[in-house]
Design a protein around this motif. Structure first.
Motif, mmCIF file in Angstrom:
data_model
loop_
_atom_site.group_PDB
_atom_site.id
_atom_site.type_symbol
_atom_site.label_atom_id
_atom_site.label_comp_id
_atom_site.label_asym_id
_atom_site.label_seq_id
_atom_site.Cartn_x
_atom_site.Cartn_y
_atom_site.Cartn_z
ATOM 1 N N PHE A 257 0.841 -1.187 0.000
ATOM 2 C CA PHE A 257 0.000 0.000 0.000
ATOM 3 C C PHE A 257 0.881 1.242 0.000
ATOM 4 N N GLY A 258 0.279 2.320 -0.448
ATOM 5 C CA GLY A 258 0.962 3.598 -0.455
ATOM 6 C C GLY A 258 0.003 4.710 -0.827
ATOM 7 N N PRO A 262 3.466 10.676 1.840
ATOM 8 C CA PRO A 262 4.135 9.636 2.650
ATOM 9 C C PRO A 262 3.738 9.671 4.118
ATOM 10 N N TYR A 263 3.256 10.818 4.596
ATOM 11 C CA TYR A 263 2.854 10.918 5.996
ATOM 12 C C TYR A 263 1.695 9.967 6.300
ATOM 13 N N HIS A 264 0.699 9.925 5.404
ATOM 14 C CA HIS A 264 -0.440 9.024 5.606
ATOM 15 C C HIS A 264 -0.008 7.560 5.510
ATOM 16 N N THR A 265 0.932 7.268 4.641
ATOM 17 C CA THR A 265 1.451 5.891 4.556
ATOM 18 C C THR A 265 2.103 5.478 5.864
ATOM 19 N N GLY A 266 2.877 6.373 6.447
ATOM 20 C CA GLY A 266 3.500 6.074 7.735
ATOM 21 C C GLY A 266 2.487 5.904 8.848
ATOM 22 N N GLN A 267 1.424 6.724 8.834
ATOM 23 C CA GLN A 267 0.378 6.581 9.854
ATOM 24 C C GLN A 267 -0.304 5.224 9.776
ATOM 25 N N LEU A 269 0.900 2.481 8.478
ATOM 26 C CA LEU A 269 1.868 1.453 8.868
ATOM 27 C C LEU A 269 1.997 1.374 10.387
ATOM 28 N N ALA A 270 1.954 2.511 11.055
ATOM 29 C CA ALA A 270 2.016 2.510 12.521
ATOM 30 C C ALA A 270 0.769 1.857 13.125
ATOM 31 N N GLY A 271 -0.414 2.110 12.510
ATOM 32 C CA GLY A 271 -1.632 1.477 13.012
ATOM 33 C C GLY A 271 -1.627 -0.028 12.816
ATOM 34 N N ILE A 272 -1.088 -0.489 11.668
ATOM 35 C CA ILE A 272 -1.011 -1.934 11.434
ATOM 36 C C ILE A 272 -0.016 -2.584 12.381
ATOM 37 N N ALA A 273 1.050 -1.864 12.706
ATOM 38 C CA ALA A 273 2.074 -2.433 13.589
ATOM 39 C C ALA A 273 1.529 -2.745 14.976
ATOM 40 N N VAL A 274 0.498 -2.001 15.407
ATOM 41 C CA VAL A 274 -0.093 -2.276 16.721
ATOM 42 C C VAL A 274 -0.771 -3.641 16.739
ATOM 43 N N PHE A 275 -1.455 -3.995 15.635
ATOM 44 C CA PHE A 275 -2.175 -5.260 15.569
ATOM 45 C C PHE A 275 -1.361 -6.380 14.927
ATOM 46 N N TYR A 276 -0.156 -6.076 14.499
ATOM 47 C CA TYR A 276 0.638 -7.079 13.779
ATOM 48 C C TYR A 276 0.915 -8.342 14.617
ATOM 49 N N PRO A 277 1.248 -8.226 15.921
ATOM 50 C CA PRO A 277 1.498 -9.466 16.695
ATOM 51 C C PRO A 277 0.274 -10.364 16.850
ATOM 52 N N PHE A 278 -0.924 -9.795 16.698
ATOM 53 C CA PHE A 278 -2.138 -10.581 16.888
ATOM 54 C C PHE A 278 -2.656 -11.181 15.581
ATOM 55 N N LEU A 279 -2.063 -10.821 14.450
ATOM 56 C CA LEU A 279 -2.518 -11.362 13.174
ATOM 57 C C LEU A 279 -2.068 -12.804 13.022
ATOM 58 N N PRO A 280 -2.975 -13.705 12.613
ATOM 59 C CA PRO A 280 -2.589 -15.113 12.505
ATOM 60 C C PRO A 280 -1.850 -15.400 11.211
ATOM 61 N N GLY A 281 -1.089 -16.498 11.223
ATOM 62 C CA GLY A 281 -0.471 -16.979 10.006
ATOM 63 C C GLY A 281 0.695 -16.122 9.529
ATOM 64 N N GLU A 282 0.923 -16.178 8.238
ATOM 65 C CA GLU A 282 2.038 -15.484 7.594
ATOM 66 C C GLU A 282 1.528 -14.199 6.951
ATOM 67 N N VAL A 283 2.053 -13.075 7.421
ATOM 68 C CA VAL A 283 1.614 -11.766 6.957
ATOM 69 C C VAL A 283 2.832 -10.991 6.472
ATOM 70 N N ARG A 284 2.735 -10.488 5.237
ATOM 71 C CA ARG A 284 3.797 -9.673 4.651
ATOM 72 C C ARG A 284 3.208 -8.327 4.232
#
Length: 337
Positions: A257-258, A262-267, A269-284
């Protein structure tokens, strides 16, 4: 006589045992044979392309349901053993069928007309060769006409052309004015409809707010009751347990995504990083800070046992707090109605 009665009872007992065994086997199959589901999706927001397909199988594929979504069209088909419940065709197959069923093109009048003109030309040349004197008289006849008649004819034609053009322009202007009036009337009607809908929705929202304010104390008392709190806790616990069994065991996600900024892209990405440990399986996840893009693909596999669903329902039904809370909710709904 007694021996015959015992034999009859023995046969009846064996038949009942076989029937009970078959029923028990069917019950075990229904409860402990899982429903397996698979799904895959692929999307590209730039090209406005979204494709998805999946299937649900049960009992080693004897029962199967497939679905597909492509180019804004959805299709479903099913199968029980060898009997098909429905079918769908892909776009390529439909194109092949439409091409194969298309009738052969007929000869148009434009193709037939040159043939007639050629035949007529050949006949005219033959007649011209037979009697040249007649052709000479015919060619000399228009040359003998007076120049005054030509000028009058040309002036009439010019006058008729100008009159026809003026008439066409007037008709075109009238049609344009008529079309503009119709378009304005349609826009006015649409605006009236939209305004009416907004008024209706606003009235409904106001009525709901008034009703909620009237029922506020009753709802607060309902939520603060200890029995209801206990029932909510039990329901939450059983729902989480059921979701653990239902969630996919194999999950793959690749996302790119993009945004233009770039500021919105970073925002994001930061929101996804909060939930990233709880996502199941293989996520790229791969952000793009240079161009606007949203592409991805997902694939999942899982299963659901009917026994887990039945067990969750049984756990809810057997609790007294849940039953009382359900009765109170029904009473509130009937009171509002």
């Amino acid at each position: 006589m007694l021996h015959i009665l015992l034999l009859i009872l023995k046969i009846a007992g064996v038949i009942l045992a076989v029937i009970l065994g078959i029923l028990l086997l069917v019950l075990c199959i229904i409860l402990f044979v899982p429903f397996c589901y698979q799904g895959a999706a692929k999307w590209d927001a730039g090209k406005k392309d979204f494709k998805a397909q999946g299937r649900v199988t049960w009992l080693l594929g004897l029962l199967e349901i497939r679905f597909a979504f492509k180019d804004g069209r959805s299709s479903v088909r099913g199968r029980i053993a060898w009997k098909k419940l429905g079918s769908f065709r892909t776009d390529s197959q439909e194109e092949e069928l439409s091409v194969s069923r298309a009738p052969e093109p007929e000869k148009s009048t434009d193709e037939v007309r040159p043939q007639k003109e050629e035949e007529y030309g050949e006949e005219h040349e033959e007649k011209h060769e037979k009697d040249p004197q007649k052709t000479e008289t015919i060619e000399e006849a228009p040359a003998a006409s007076a120049p005054a008649e030509k000028t009058t004819e040309t002036s009439r034609e010019a006058h008729e052309e100008t009159y026809a053009r003026s008439k066409e322009t007037r008709a075109g202007d009238e049609e344009e004015h008529h079309k503009i009036r119709e378009a304005l009337e349609k826009i006015y009607r649409r605006l009236q409809q939209v305004i009416q809908k907004i008024k209706c929705t606003f009235r409904k929202i106001c009525d709901k707010i008034d009703l909620f304010m009237e029922k506020k104390e009753q709802v607060s008392d309902f939520l603060s009751d200890e029995i209801h709190k206990k029932a909510f806790y039990i329901t939450k616990k059983e729902v989480i347990r059921l979701l653990v069994h239902v969630l996919p065991r194999h999950f793959k996600l690749s996302l790119r995504f993009g945004f233009e900024d770039p500021y919105h892209t970073g925002q994001l990405l930061a929101g996804i990083a909060v939930f990233y440990p709880f996502l199941p399986g293989e996520v790229r996840i791969s952000p793009d800070f240079e161009e606007r893009i949203f592409q991805g693909a997902a694939k999942l596999e899982g299963r659901l046992y009917t026994a887990s669903l039945v067990f969750a329902v049984f756990q809810l039904i057997r609790r007294r707090a849940v039953r009382e809370t359900f009765r109170d909710i029904r009473g509130l709904l009937h009171a509002e109605a």
